[in-house]
Design a protein around this motif. Structure first.
Motif, PDB file in Angstrom:
ATOM      1  N   LYS A   1       0.853  -1.196   0.000  1.00 35.62           N
ATOM      2  CA  LYS A   1       0.000   0.000   0.000  1.00 35.62           C
ATOM      3  C   LYS A   1       0.885   1.242   0.000  1.00 35.62           C
ATOM      4  O   LYS A   1       1.805   1.359   0.811  1.00 35.62           O
ATOM      5  N   TRP A   2       0.581   2.172  -0.898  1.00 33.91           N
ATOM      6  CA  TRP A   2       1.318   3.437  -0.985  1.00 33.91           C
ATOM      7  C   TRP A   2       0.357   4.599  -1.233  1.00 33.91           C
ATOM      8  O   TRP A   2      -0.569   4.478  -2.026  1.00 33.91           O
ATOM      9  N   THR A   3       0.605   5.712  -0.548  1.00 35.36           N
ATOM     10  CA  THR A   3      -0.159   6.923  -0.853  1.00 35.36           C
ATOM     11  C   THR A   3       0.475   7.612  -2.066  1.00 35.36           C
ATOM     12  O   THR A   3       1.529   7.190  -2.550  1.00 35.36           O
ATOM     13  N   ASP A   4      -0.150   8.693  -2.506  1.00 29.86           N
ATOM     14  CA  ASP A   4       0.377   9.463  -3.630  1.00 29.86           C
ATOM     15  C   ASP A   4       0.744  10.865  -3.167  1.00 29.86           C
ATOM     16  O   ASP A   4       0.196  11.362  -2.181  1.00 29.86           O
ATOM     17  N   THR A   5       1.641  11.501  -3.895  1.00 30.52           N
ATOM     18  CA  THR A   5       2.149  12.809  -3.466  1.00 30.52           C
ATOM     19  C   THR A   5       1.072  13.888  -3.476  1.00 30.52           C
ATOM     20  O   THR A   5       1.161  14.850  -2.727  1.00 30.52           O
ATOM     21  N   LEU A   6       0.047  13.748  -4.317  1.00 31.95           N
ATOM     22  CA  LEU A   6      -0.973  14.791  -4.439  1.00 31.95           C
ATOM     23  C   LEU A   6      -2.312  14.414  -3.819  1.00 31.95           C
ATOM     24  O   LEU A   6      -3.124  15.283  -3.547  1.00 31.95           O
ATOM     25  N   GLN A   7      -2.559  13.116  -3.611  1.00 30.96           N
ATOM     26  CA  GLN A   7      -3.934  12.668  -3.344  1.00 30.96           C
ATOM     27  C   GLN A   7      -4.228  12.285  -1.899  1.00 30.96           C
ATOM     28  O   GLN A   7      -5.049  11.420  -1.644  1.00 30.96           O
ATOM     29  N   GLY A   8      -3.530  12.912  -0.939  1.00 26.36           N
ATOM     30  CA  GLY A   8      -3.869  12.657   0.454  1.00 26.36           C
ATOM     31  C   GLY A   8      -3.435  11.286   0.937  1.00 26.36           C
ATOM     32  O   GLY A   8      -2.528  10.677   0.394  1.00 26.36           O
ATOM     33  N   GLN A   9      -4.142  10.800   1.970  1.00 25.18           N
ATOM     34  CA  GLN A   9      -3.671   9.600   2.667  1.00 25.18           C
ATOM     35  C   GLN A   9      -4.447   8.325   2.356  1.00 25.18           C
ATOM     36  O   GLN A   9      -4.257   7.321   3.023  1.00 25.18           O
ATOM     37  N   VAL A  10      -5.335   8.337   1.367  1.00 23.81           N
ATOM     38  CA  VAL A  10      -5.988   7.088   0.966  1.00 23.81           C
ATOM     39  C   VAL A  10      -5.059   6.384  -0.022  1.00 23.81           C
ATOM     40  O   VAL A  10      -4.786   6.905  -1.096  1.00 23.81           O
ATOM     41  N   PRO A  11      -4.544   5.206   0.356  1.00 24.19           N
ATOM     42  CA  PRO A  11      -3.512   4.600  -0.476  1.00 24.19           C
ATOM     43  C   PRO A  11      -4.045   3.854  -1.690  1.00 24.19           C
ATOM     44  O   PRO A  11      -5.205   3.466  -1.740  1.00 24.19           O
ATOM     45  N   SER A  12      -3.155   3.687  -2.647  1.00 24.46           N
ATOM     46  CA  SER A  12      -3.377   2.703  -3.712  1.00 24.46           C
ATOM     47  C   SER A  12      -2.779   1.398  -3.196  1.00 24.46           C
ATOM     48  O   SER A  12      -1.776   1.416  -2.487  1.00 24.46           O
ATOM     49  N   ALA A  13      -3.383   0.278  -3.557  1.00 22.71           N
ATOM     50  CA  ALA A  13      -2.857  -1.015  -3.106  1.00 22.71           C
ATOM     51  C   ALA A  13      -2.807  -1.975  -4.285  1.00 22.71           C
ATOM     52  O   ALA A  13      -3.750  -2.048  -5.075  1.00 22.71           O
ATOM     53  N   GLN A  14      -1.684  -2.669  -4.400  1.00 25.99           N
ATOM     54  CA  GLN A  14      -1.561  -3.706  -5.425  1.00 25.99           C
ATOM     55  C   GLN A  14      -0.800  -4.892  -4.845  1.00 25.99           C
ATOM     56  O   GLN A  14       0.188  -4.713  -4.122  1.00 25.99           O
ATOM     57  N   GLN A  15      -1.267  -6.082  -5.176  1.00 28.45           N
ATOM     58  CA  GLN A  15      -0.579  -7.293  -4.746  1.00 28.45           C
ATOM     59  C   GLN A  15       0.426  -7.652  -5.843  1.00 28.45           C
ATOM     60  O   GLN A  15       0.222  -8.558  -6.636  1.00 28.45           O
ATOM     61  N   ASP A  16       1.529  -6.887  -5.843  1.00 28.47           N
ATOM     62  CA  ASP A  16       2.478  -6.986  -6.946  1.00 28.47           C
ATOM     63  C   ASP A  16       3.805  -6.361  -6.496  1.00 28.47           C
ATOM     64  O   ASP A  16       3.858  -5.177  -6.153  1.00 28.47           O
ATOM     65  N   ALA A  17       4.886  -7.157  -6.527  1.00 31.18           N
ATOM     66  CA  ALA A  17       6.201  -6.647  -6.110  1.00 31.18           C
ATOM     67  C   ALA A  17       6.724  -5.572  -7.049  1.00 31.18           C
ATOM     68  O   ALA A  17       7.524  -4.731  -6.650  1.00 31.18           O
ATOM     69  N   VAL A  18       6.272  -5.556  -8.298  1.00 34.04           N
ATOM     70  CA  VAL A  18       6.688  -4.508  -9.237  1.00 34.04           C
ATOM     71  C   VAL A  18       6.137  -3.152  -8.777  1.00 34.04           C
ATOM     72  O   VAL A  18       6.821  -2.121  -8.866  1.00 34.04           O
ATOM     73  N   PHE A  19       4.916  -3.146  -8.245  1.00 35.51           N
ATOM     74  CA  PHE A  19       4.320  -1.928  -7.703  1.00 35.51           C
ATOM     75  C   PHE A  19       5.159  -1.397  -6.545  1.00 35.51           C
ATOM     76  O   PHE A  19       5.396  -0.189  -6.424  1.00 35.51           O
ATOM     77  N   GLU A  20       5.650  -2.291  -5.703  1.00 40.38           N
ATOM     78  CA  GLU A  20       6.513  -1.901  -4.587  1.00 40.38           C
ATOM     79  C   GLU A  20       7.840  -1.335  -5.097  1.00 40.38           C
ATOM     80  O   GLU A  20       8.318  -0.302  -4.613  1.00 40.38           O
ATOM     81  N   LEU A  21       8.437  -2.003  -6.057  1.00 42.82           N
ATOM     82  CA  LEU A  21       9.715  -1.546  -6.626  1.00 42.82           C
ATOM     83  C   LEU A  21       9.577  -0.127  -7.177  1.00 42.82           C
ATOM     84  O   LEU A  21      10.393   0.758  -6.889  1.00 42.82           O
ATOM     85  N   ILE A  22       8.529   0.111  -7.953  1.00 46.19           N
ATOM     86  CA  ILE A  22       8.313   1.423  -8.573  1.00 46.19           C
ATOM     87  C   ILE A  22       8.020   2.487  -7.512  1.00 46.19           C
ATOM     88  O   ILE A  22       8.598   3.582  -7.536  1.00 46.19           O
ATOM     89  N   SER A  23       7.142   2.155  -6.566  1.00 46.83           N
ATOM     90  CA  SER A  23       6.730   3.143  -5.554  1.00 46.83           C
ATOM     91  C   SER A  23       7.898   3.547  -4.664  1.00 46.83           C
ATOM     92  O   SER A  23       8.078   4.736  -4.352  1.00 46.83           O
ATOM     93  N   MET A  24       8.698   2.555  -4.250  1.00 49.51           N
ATOM     94  CA  MET A  24       9.847   2.870  -3.395  1.00 49.51           C
ATOM     95  C   MET A  24      10.883   3.681  -4.174  1.00 49.51           C
ATOM     96  O   MET A  24      11.460   4.642  -3.647  1.00 49.51           O
ATOM     97  N   ALA A  25      11.128   3.310  -5.430  1.00 53.41           N
ATOM     98  CA  ALA A  25      12.094   4.047  -6.249  1.00 53.41           C
ATOM     99  C   ALA A  25      11.605   5.475  -6.496  1.00 53.41           C
ATOM    100  O   ALA A  25      12.407   6.414  -6.559  1.00 53.41           O
TER     101      ALA A  25
END
Length: 411
Positions: free
Chosen positions: A91-115
């Motif tokens: 689960k990751w929030t977005d820089t513009l869209q407040g604290q409701v996160p996007s969630a994906q069951q996918d390690a690629v999503f984690e790699l991109i979000s952390m980077a």
């Protein structure tokens, strides 16, 4: 010369335990899970640690990403993906869209979000350094390089990894093409601001400075245009910043173009160019006020009070007065009705992103380690399913206060 840059908040994320009871068996698999958990925690801590420098950030990011690669890529370097890619929900929030996160069951999503957050850290590190008193030449170079590194990370994510997501990014989210493109262009534009300040300090030809300022203004205009179709509720403040910087550097371009015209004995045209600089500076000043009053992600500051802003106002005023004096004594030229066309092309100093690649898969990932993860033993009741409305705690970021500028002056 100090600079002022707008910054959106860091992305926030839910904790990840990497505990796979029943699935991961044996010491090598347990060690991988423990290392993933600790390296992720360490990296997240560094995002808000003011003592962190680019070397520390790179080492921590490489440590986590090399371990995470085992969840994404097959070990035989084929195009096949890892069997563990979809084992964990992130689960990751977005820089513009407040604290409701996007969630994906996918390690690629984690790699991109952390980077993405690593790239944001480089921009924030550059901003802190650029706002210091008495910024040294080496520090200015580090600001320049950090912004180019950030642009390179954003560009690599956009071109090579975001297309691999199974679930495409929603409109207005960080991983959507418009937003990530705006971040890339903003980093390039800000790096060019450092180039311009250096060119002024070294008293380079006004024609080169005018061309660099014009190219930089075009970058800001392009970034603003990229965000134009986004919802104003969350993009308005960022767009005010991009628009005011576009006006600011257009004023710079007309100001230095006026100096070039005066040196060529075109005093009437020089006065008209300086009048145009005055007009764009006034627009930028009005936008500074609007920026301070606009709600949305980003800092609450008054950019028009910053010395980098006031210096240009004085420069435009003094140069225009000089041109008017010389025209009254020497040239007696008519002042054109139309402002001169800025068809300026910089041959030097244009910024390109630093190419970025993720580190290779950690040597701790072996066929034996991978075999120790048995997905058939996953519990039937999968409690990792996302809760769409769950809030993720925002990142507590250290405040950045712009300091007095006692660095190089523009005269």
């Amino acid at each position: 010369m100090t600079h002022w840059f707008h910054r959106n908040p860091l992305k926030a994320t839910a904790p990840v335990s990497f505990n796979y009871y029943g699935v991961a068996s044996g010491p090598p698999a347990s060690k991988i899970c423990n290392d993933l958990r600790s390296s992720r925690t360490r990296l997240l801590e560094l995002f808000t640690d003011l003592s962190c420098n680019p070397e520390m950030m790179k080492n921590a990011a490489d440590s986590y990403f090399s371990l995470l690669q085992g969840f994404i890529n097959s070990l035989d370097e084929s195009t096949q993906e890892s069997k563990l890619r979809y084992i964990q929900n992130f689960k990751w929030t977005d820089t513009l869209q407040g604290q409701v996160p996007s969630a994906q069951q996918d390690a690629v999503f984690e790699l991109i979000s952390m980077a993405f957050n690593v790239a944001l850290w480089y921009t924030k590190y550059a901003s802190r350094l650029a706002g210091k008193e008495n910024i040294t030449e080496d520090e200015a170079k580090e600001v320049h390089r950090s912004l180019k590194i950030a642009a390179g990370i954003f560009k690599h994510l956009k071109e090579s990894h975001i297309p691999k997501l199974i679930t495409p990014a929603e409109k207005g989210r960080d991983l959507e093409a418009r937003l990530i493109e705006a971040y890339i262009i903003q980093c390039q534009a800000e790096a060019q601001e450092v180039t311009i300040a250096r060119a002024i300090e070294l008293k380079h030809a006004p024609g080169l400075i005018a061309a660099l300022a014009y190219e930089t203004a075009n970058f800001y205009q392009k970034a603003d245009h990229t965000l134009s179709s986004l919802e104003p509720a969350y993009s308005a403040k960022w767009r005010k910043y991009l628009h005011l910087k576009m006006c600011f550097y257009t004023a710079y371009a007309y100001c230095y173009h006026g100096q070039t015209l005066l040196a060529s004995d075109k005093c009437g045209e020089a006065i008209r160019s300086l009048q145009e600089a005055e007009k764009f500076y006034a627009k930028a000043e009005a936008l500074c006020k609007e920026y301070g009053e606009t709600k949305g992600p980003g800092p609450t500051v008054k950019p028009s009070g910053h010395l980098f802003f006031r210096k240009l106002g004085n420069l435009v005023k003094n140069t225009l007065e000089k041109c008017q004096r010389e025209n009254g004594f020497i040239y007696f030229q008519k002042i054109p009705m139309e402002a001169p066309q800025l068809e300026l092309k910089a041959n030097y100093g244009l910024v390109e992103p630093v190419p970025f690649e993720f580190p290779p898969t950690s040597a701790h990932w072996t066929p034996e380690t991978l075999a120790a993860f048995d997905l058939t033993k996953r519990p039937k009741d999968d409690s990792t399913k996302p809760k769409p409305e769950e809030e993720v705690k925002p990142v507590k970021e250290p405040g950045i206060k712009p300091q007095k500028d006692t660095g190089c002056s523009i005269s």
